[in-house]
Write a protein that holds these residues in place. Sequence first.
Motif, short mmCIF file in Angstrom:
data_model
loop_
_atom_site.label_atom_id
_atom_site.label_comp_id
_atom_site.label_asym_id
_atom_site.label_seq_id
_atom_site.Cartn_x
_atom_site.Cartn_y
_atom_site.Cartn_z
N GLN A 40 31.33 38.57 48.70
CA GLN A 40 32.48 38.35 47.83
C GLN A 40 32.81 39.61 47.03
N ILE A 44 36.39 41.70 47.45
CA ILE A 44 37.36 41.66 46.35
C ILE A 44 37.46 43.01 45.65
N SER A 53 41.42 33.20 47.56
CA SER A 53 40.11 32.57 47.44
C SER A 53 39.68 31.98 48.78
N LEU A 87 35.93 29.35 43.70
CA LEU A 87 35.26 30.51 43.12
C LEU A 87 34.74 30.26 41.71
N SER A 90 31.20 30.63 42.11
CA SER A 90 30.72 31.91 42.62
C SER A 90 29.70 32.54 41.68
N TRP A 98 31.71 38.66 36.16
CA TRP A 98 33.04 39.02 36.67
C TRP A 98 34.03 37.87 36.48
N ILE A 100 37.74 36.36 37.46
CA ILE A 100 38.51 36.40 38.70
C ILE A 100 39.94 36.01 38.41
N SER A 102 43.78 35.33 39.65
CA SER A 102 44.64 34.98 40.80
C SER A 102 46.08 35.21 40.38
N ILE A 108 43.50 37.60 44.70
CA ILE A 108 42.56 37.74 43.59
C ILE A 108 42.02 39.15 43.40
N LEU A 110 38.87 41.24 40.62
CA LEU A 110 37.76 41.07 39.68
C LEU A 110 37.94 41.94 38.44
#
Length: 138
Positions: A40, A44, A53, A87, A90, A98, A100, A102, A108, A110
């Motif tokens: 991931q 990202i 996602s 997520l 996650s 982190w 995230i 969107s 997405i 970080l």
Amino acid sequence: MKTHTTNYYNAFIEVAADCPVTTGEIPPTKGNNPSAANIQFEMISQNPYQFTSDDIIFSVYVTKNSLIADELIQAREQFFSKGQPCLRTSPLAKRYGWGIHSNEEGKIALYGVETEEYARFSKDQTIKNISAMRTTKK
């Protein structure tokens, strides 16, 4: 066949309340097999706002199950025919610090918990702010 999604739009997943770190950390690798957090993070961080996602979660599944290109279309349909954890679960948001974000397209990126961008997104009233799932029960 019904299709489920893990995508958020115009949303920010904040780090979990019990996240043990105060800055975004790169997930450590353990041996030769990358963890879900490693996969991931690499996808990202190297490609902000390029993937949804669903793309990220399915890529972890593909990597962990060593699927080949010919199987991907059918495997993706099958994979999302039942609900999958989003997520919010996650390790990036639960353990490694982190947030995230969107965007309006569901793509997405970080942001480390220590960054100005993280602070800005976490206070932004125009987007949906959601906390990552806690690791421990309260």
